[in-house]
Design a protein around this motif. Structure first.
Motif, PDB file in Angstrom:
ATOM      1  N   ILE B 171       0.827  -1.211   0.000  1.00 18.19           N
ATOM      2  CA  ILE B 171       0.000   0.000   0.000  1.00 18.19           C
ATOM      3  C   ILE B 171       0.862   1.261   0.000  1.00 18.19           C
ATOM      4  O   ILE B 171       0.577   2.222  -0.721  1.00 18.19           O
ATOM      5  N   TRP B 176      -0.990   3.294  -3.176  1.00 20.69           N
ATOM      6  CA  TRP B 176      -2.389   2.965  -3.478  1.00 20.69           C
ATOM      7  C   TRP B 176      -3.322   4.165  -3.328  1.00 20.69           C
ATOM      8  O   TRP B 176      -4.210   4.369  -4.142  1.00 20.69           O
ATOM      9  N   SER B 177      -3.111   4.940  -2.253  1.00 21.95           N
ATOM     10  CA  SER B 177      -4.050   6.035  -1.961  1.00 21.95           C
ATOM     11  C   SER B 177      -4.057   7.092  -3.050  1.00 21.95           C
ATOM     12  O   SER B 177      -4.992   7.868  -3.170  1.00 21.95           O
ATOM     13  N   LEU B 180      -6.590   4.615  -6.865  1.00 30.52           N
ATOM     14  CA  LEU B 180      -7.146   3.267  -6.778  1.00 30.52           C
ATOM     15  C   LEU B 180      -8.033   2.999  -7.994  1.00 30.52           C
ATOM     16  O   LEU B 180      -8.716   3.897  -8.470  1.00 30.52           O
TER      17      LEU B 180
END
Lengths: 478, 221
Positions: B171, B176-177, B180
């Motif tokens: 992550i 990831w943030s 997505l």
């Protein structure tokens, strides 16, 4: 708050139901066996107690922090979900939640809804509300499917059909699923469920799911599962509706990682589940599958009452792993149905009063030996025994000055009990009177009644000793 | 007043005491855990996902199509769903594997065929996690979500160089943030359930078999 008469069992009924299960060796064995299995599997995941303690402290920190910013996080979540193309709805009561979902179904002329596992949908009695309006709401988690086919309710939040043996399930499938003959082979039984439900996934207009974690910063919903039915419900039908309690939100994806690791290990003793489904919006332009429309329904249903009080707020730290019930000596003996609430066991005893009011649930905080196992295994360190004691007090007393009364505050008050305690206090705070009483009680002990109301239902009668402690001490000094 | 305003009003009225942000504690926690050495990641991943009932074949990067042909023959796969716009899809097209079926139009046009007429699907992965034996699947317009769910056999390509020690590493390192997809997925083994008397059964609703082709620079085992 609207209570749910369908599944509500009055206090007196709780004791009767509990007694029924205790007298049923078959059910006793089912629950004992299942709980022993789950406890052993969990323990195997946490070989290092010091590490476990650090993990629990971190998870507690994350949950408490998230709750401390709950209104801001909910607004952030909503804004980001909307940005991602998700429609967000808010419901104070179960009736409001059902009306919202029904409205979405009507808009699409829906006839069939397939459901992934969602305890909040159980909490609001969604299936009942849908069926009253001519919409078939079909559970697709294997355990939930079995329980629905049997016309029952889940007896455990993680393993809904834990009270059923494979023989009972074999018989159920033979009776209820057309063209299926009796088999006790578990693989064959699962194949039956798979075949039936695959057709339903294809045909369904609406897919409904719960949410394990909602991430505010990215507008993301995370779902935890092993079967793949959750993925089917959130991917195949044209419309996906997610329903969740307002407490499930965390700030960042990074905050989910420690919680997810503890959730699966605490629940079923798995290091990870087969699927971790991270959903950030409906089908985008050019994508070939996924729902074309996505909704999130945020449900209060009494959670704001728990939130209003700093101690009771800790109830909302829960990530629904079920470890507290797996380790509860009361749950293990009476099973999930006796409680008469959506959430059974220790977590149910502390959350149900906020959802259904203390009038309906005041006996539940008493369904505990206060052994402390629930609090010890809780991955987010909810002090469940303290909250049980607190709710016992709220159930039998008026609200303290300056505190808003809980719904059903003081509903468990008993004139007899309060007189008895008043008499006790009167006697024990007056030495002369106490000595006279002790003298009379020891001399006339043969007069003690053998029927002592609630005490002698399961215990031998109390009888004063022949001599009081003071007398014995006086004799020794001679 | 709307339900939204009432709920938020009640929450604000409680005036919860602000608590310290857990970010540093999260970072410190993961930094404190023992880490698998870089050269052990592929082995740990293969062992863990095998324990989750997946079948792992380690193959040199240039030879995975040959291995796939063996698997197709061995499993009796008649229809293999593949992503035609991806590099691995193009490699398959060039190889002449039998029974190839491209996922090239919206599901709405062929839902029943996908559910009833496809034996297996092959997808790439964004990476994998050694600690738990987990695939990171990152569906997009070219490699849709249902490929790793509906067909009874899911074949996944994992490049050994993309394996990270933990989910937390994935992550943070992959950011990831910051972006997505509609549906990121962690997949750890085939679909399963223990809902009948705690007896483990595979192929509950998703794939019954998960086959991993682990691509390395080394010779085939």
């Amino acid at each position: 708050m609207s209570t749910q008469p369908l599944q509500f069992v009055p206090g007196s009924e709780f004791k009767r139901r509990a007694a029924e299960v205790v007298a049923n060796p078959f059910l006793r064995k089912s629950f004992r066996g299942a709980m022993d299995f789950l406890m052993a599997k969990r323990a195997a995941q946490f070989p290092d107690p010091e590490l476990l303690e650090r993990q629990r402290t971190l998870a507690e920190h994350i949950r408490r922090y998230s709750l401390s910013r709950l209104p801001q996080l909910l607004e952030q979540l909503e804004a980001n979900l909307v940005k991602n193309g998700v429609k967000v709805h808010w419901a104070e009561t179960p009736d409001e939640a059902n009306a919202i979902i029904l409205g979405i179904c009507r808009e699409h002329g829906a006839e069939l809804m397939v459901k992934g596992k969602s305890m909040v949908s159980e909490e609001v009695e969604l299936n009942h509300a849908m069926e009253q309006n001519g919409i078939e709401a079909l559970e697709s988690d294997m355990g939930e499917y079995i329980v629905q086919l049997a016309g029952e309710k889940p007896s455990h939040i993680i393993m809904p059909a834990i009270h059923k043996t494979k023989q009972q399930i074999a018989k159920l499938f033979e009776e209820k699923v057309p063209g299926v003959s009796y088999t006790e082979d578990v693989d064959a039984l699962i194949q039956v469920g798979r075949d039936v439900l695959r057709k339903k996934f294809m045909d369904a207009d609406i897919g409904l799911s719960g949410v394990n974690f909602a991430v505010a910063e990215t507008g993301t919903l995370c779902l935890v599962e092993n079967e793949g039915n959750g993925r089917m419900c959130t991917t195949v039908p044209d419309v996906h509706i997610a329903i969740t309690g307002i407490e499930k939100v965390v700030e960042k994806l990074e905050h989910v990682v420690p919680l997810y690791g503890l959730l699966t290990r605490s629940a079923t003793g798995q290091a990870i589940t087969t699927y971790f489904n991270v959903i950030t919006g409906p089908r985008r332009n050019g994508e070939k599958d996924g729902p074309k429309e996505m909704h999130l329904v945020l449900v209060d249903n009494g959670r704001t009452q728990a939130f209003a009080d700093e101690q009771l707020r800790q109830t909302l730290q829960c990530i629904r792993c079920g470890a507290c019930m797996n380790h509860c000596p009361v749950y293990t003996r009476i099973g999930g149905h006796a409680y008469g609430t959506t959430y059974p066991g220790p977590i149910g005893e502390i959350i149900s009063p906020h959802m259904m009011g203390l009038a309906a649930t005041h006996v539940l905080p008493g369904a505990s030996t206060l052994c402390g196992a629930c609090g010890e295994v809780c991955p987010v360190k909810i002090p469940i025994p303290d909250l049980l004691i607190r709710l016992r007090e709220e159930a039998t007393h008026d609200a303290k000055p300056g505190h808003a009364p809980l719904v059903g505050q003081g509903a468990g008050k008993s004139t007899f009990a309060s007189l008895a305690y008043k008499g006790f206090a009167f006697l024990y705070s007056r030495p002369a009177l106490y000595r006279t009483f002790a003298w009379a009680a020891t001399r006339f002990r043969f007069l003690t009644p053998s029927n002592q109301a609630g005490w002698t239902v399961t215990r031998t009668p109390l009888k004063p000793a022949a001599k009081s402690l003071r007398e014995l001490l006086a004799e020794r000094r001679k | 007043m709307s339900a939204r305003d009432k709920i938020l009003g009640k929450l604000r009225a409680a005036q919860a005491r602000p608590l310290p942000n857990p970010d540093d504690a999260v970072v410190a926690h993961y930094a404190s855990l023992p880490r698998t050495a870089q050269d052990q990641l592929a082995q740990e991943f293969a062992e863990k996902i095998t324990a989750w009932h997946a079948e792992v074949h380690t193959v040199p990067r240039g030879q995975w199509v040959d291995k796939l042909k063996d698997i197709v023959a061995e499993k009796g796969i008649r229809t293999l769903l593949y992503p035609p716009a991806k590099a691995h899809g193009k490699a398959l097209e060039a190889s002449g594997v039998a029974g190839l079926k491209p996922y090239d139009r919206p599901i709405d046009e062929w839902k029943q065929e996908l559910f009833e007429g496809v034996d297996a699907a092959i997808t790439g992965t964004r990476g994998a996690i050694a600690e738990t034996g987990t695939l990171i699947v990152w569906p997009d317009a070219d490699e849709p979500r249902l490929m790793s769910l509906v067909p009874p056999i899911h074949i996944a390509l994992v490049d050994a160089d993309t394996i990270v020690p933990t989910l937390y590493d994935a992550i943070t390192a992959q950011g990831w943030s910051q972006g997505l997809p509609t549906n990121a997925l962690l997949i750890t083994g085939p679909s399963k359930t223990a809902d009948i008397q705690q007896t483990l059964a595979y192929g509950a609703h998703g794939p019954k078999e998960l086959i991993v082709l682990l691509l390395t620079g080394e010779a085939s085992q």
